[in-house]
Structures are given as C-alpha cells and as structure tokens.
Design a protein around this motif. Sequence first.
Motif, PDB file in Angstrom:
ATOM      1  N   THR A   1      43.949  52.787  38.776  1.00 38.48           N
ATOM      2  CA  THR A   1      43.773  52.113  40.068  1.00 38.48           C
ATOM      3  C   THR A   1      43.473  50.631  39.878  1.00 38.48           C
ATOM      4  N   ASP A   2      43.265  50.194  38.628  1.00 41.69           N
ATOM      5  CA  ASP A   2      42.990  48.786  38.358  1.00 41.69           C
ATOM      6  C   ASP A   2      44.247  47.953  38.586  1.00 41.69           C
ATOM      7  N   THR A   3      44.045  46.738  39.016  1.00 44.11           N
ATOM      8  CA  THR A   3      45.164  45.818  39.200  1.00 44.11           C
ATOM      9  C   THR A   3      45.057  44.664  38.212  1.00 44.11           C
ATOM     10  N   LEU A   4      46.174  44.001  37.985  1.00 46.10           N
ATOM     11  CA  LEU A   4      46.216  42.827  37.117  1.00 46.10           C
ATOM     12  C   LEU A   4      46.842  41.682  37.910  1.00 46.10           C
ATOM     13  N   PRO A   5      46.055  41.041  38.747  1.00 45.46           N
ATOM     14  CA  PRO A   5      46.615  39.990  39.599  1.00 45.46           C
ATOM     15  C   PRO A   5      46.824  38.682  38.840  1.00 45.46           C
ATOM     16  N   TYR A   6      47.988  38.091  39.011  1.00 43.32           N
ATOM     17  CA  TYR A   6      48.310  36.775  38.457  1.00 43.32           C
ATOM     18  C   TYR A   6      48.620  35.839  39.628  1.00 43.32           C
ATOM     19  N   LYS A   7      47.932  34.700  39.666  1.00 45.85           N
ATOM     20  CA  LYS A   7      48.137  33.735  40.733  1.00 45.85           C
ATOM     21  C   LYS A   7      49.199  32.723  40.325  1.00 45.85           C
TER      22      LYS A   7
ATOM     23  N   ILE B   1      50.640  36.009  44.633  1.00 47.77           N
ATOM     24  CA  ILE B   1      49.795  36.871  43.796  1.00 47.77           C
ATOM     25  C   ILE B   1      50.656  38.035  43.325  1.00 47.77           C
TER      26      ILE B   1
ATOM     27  N   GLU C   1      59.867  41.383  42.024  1.00 42.79           N
ATOM     28  CA  GLU C   1      59.312  42.683  41.632  1.00 42.79           C
ATOM     29  C   GLU C   1      60.410  43.667  41.233  1.00 42.79           C
TER      30      GLU C   1
ATOM     31  N   ASP D   1      50.891  41.482  41.052  1.00 41.50           N
ATOM     32  CA  ASP D   1      50.151  42.550  40.361  1.00 41.50           C
ATOM     33  C   ASP D   1      51.008  43.059  39.206  1.00 41.50           C
TER      34      ASP D   1
ATOM     35  N   SER E   1      50.126  45.236  36.903  1.00 34.43           N
ATOM     36  CA  SER E   1      49.712  46.548  36.390  1.00 34.43           C
ATOM     37  C   SER E   1      50.833  47.580  36.438  1.00 34.43           C
ATOM     38  N   LYS E   2      51.779  47.443  37.375  1.00 40.45           N
ATOM     39  CA  LYS E   2      52.864  48.421  37.495  1.00 40.45           C
ATOM     40  C   LYS E   2      53.792  48.412  36.284  1.00 40.45           C
TER      41      LYS E   2
END
Length: 249
Positions: A214-220, A191, A37, A193, A195-196
């Motif tokens: 406030t939406d997230t974009l999670p990638y597994k 996981i 990150e 996120d 979105s940041k």
Amino acid sequence: LGSTIKCTKCLHIRPIRSSPFICLSLPIATIRSEYLEDFLASEYGGFSTAERVSDVQCVACAIKEKVEELEDEAMILSGAIDSMGRRNKGKKDQAGLVCELDSKNRHIAILKGMDADNDDEIQHHNQEDISFNIAGLVGLPKIVPMRGDAYKATLIMRPPKVLCIHVQRRHFDMTSQRMVKISRRVHFPEILDLSKYCAYAENSFEDECTTKSTDTLPYKLMSVVEHRGSAFGGHYQTYRRVGSECNAW
C-alpha cells in the motif's frame, strides 16, 4: 533494474538479473496512448505486460520431461513386479526388475533435486564421472535444454533519489525506411507514483507482478527538457521549477 524471463511451457522463472540505470527510456512508437503511465506500464509492468520472446533455452523443461519419462518407466516396472508377485514368482526372478526400479527412482530423486539455474550442476550432471560409478548411477539421462517461447519482464528494483525519464520519440519507420520523430502529445502528471513499476518482494515477478504494497513512491516533477526540431537535428528547451516553494516555472 531487475529483469527475468518465464518459460511459457513449464512456467519456470529465471533468477532476477540486476543492472544499474541512469534514466528510464520509454519507446512510444508501438503504443497507442498519450499518457506517460501507459508507456511505463508497457516497459516496467512485470509479466502482466511482458514481451514474448522465442527460441529461449529452458533447462527446467528438460528436467521435467526426463522426470516424467522416468516416472512412466518406473510405473511400468512396478506393475511388472506386482504381476510377478501375483503369479508366485520368487524374489530371485524379480531381482533384476527391482534393481532397475531402484535405479530409476534414484535417478528421479537426483533430477528433482537439481537446480535448473545452476549451470555448474547441470554440466557436472552431464559428465558420467567416477562419483556416479561409485554410486551405481551410471547412465543418468543427459539434460539437453529445450527451446521455446518465454516472457521477458522488467521491474525497478531500487528506485533512485532523482528519477530521469526519456520519452523516445525518434524511431526507424519501416514504411519510409528512414528515421522519423513522433510528434504525438504526451501527458504526464506533476506527481508520479512509481510504486506500480517496482519490485518489492520475490513474488513481484509472479503473474500479477506489480507490488501489492500500500506504500507509494511519489516523485514530484521538477523539470522538463523538450526537443524542438526533426529526427535529424534541432535544439533543446528546458522548463524548471523556481522559487523557495518550487511552485513557479
């Protein structure tokens, strides 16, 4: 990916330039961290973590400087006209100064209405053609771009369905004058996120530059490719999820 630069002096932000990408390459040599990150934030954190670059042309600075010069001259002319009025000088005596003041004000209005990012408009402005002669605007100040420092920022404009991240371990070491491989451990979440590091709106490239959504974009995490060897050779080893639930490796 979307990238832009912001002038450190006038704070003008250039239009965003978009370009496609296959993977996000993250250099880790200059960043004292072990977390993915932090590497992402360094490269795609907007102006909050932007790279400072020098000798960048800025037309907005040039326009601002010319406007300020003309406004100072217009203020002096206006004061002179008021002074002549108090001394009961006739309009005929003031006519020359009034005409010059009107010309300054027209020049100011033209400069303030110019688009600093429109190269064609700037080029046309710098050419005293017949249209300026007809309008009585001969002598418009030339716009010569000023040079200075700027911040260069990059954000993700359109997240892909499948995200590939490359941790760039190979780099040139100035001390040994050779390519080396960084063997530092890198921690990454299962996981992530994203979105940041994305631009959702035009103001995403402002000072705080990360999305306020406030939406997230999670990638597994689905697979990892590891390089075994040195900066000059080796082989790759792959780990991937298996099974219907993709819970095993």
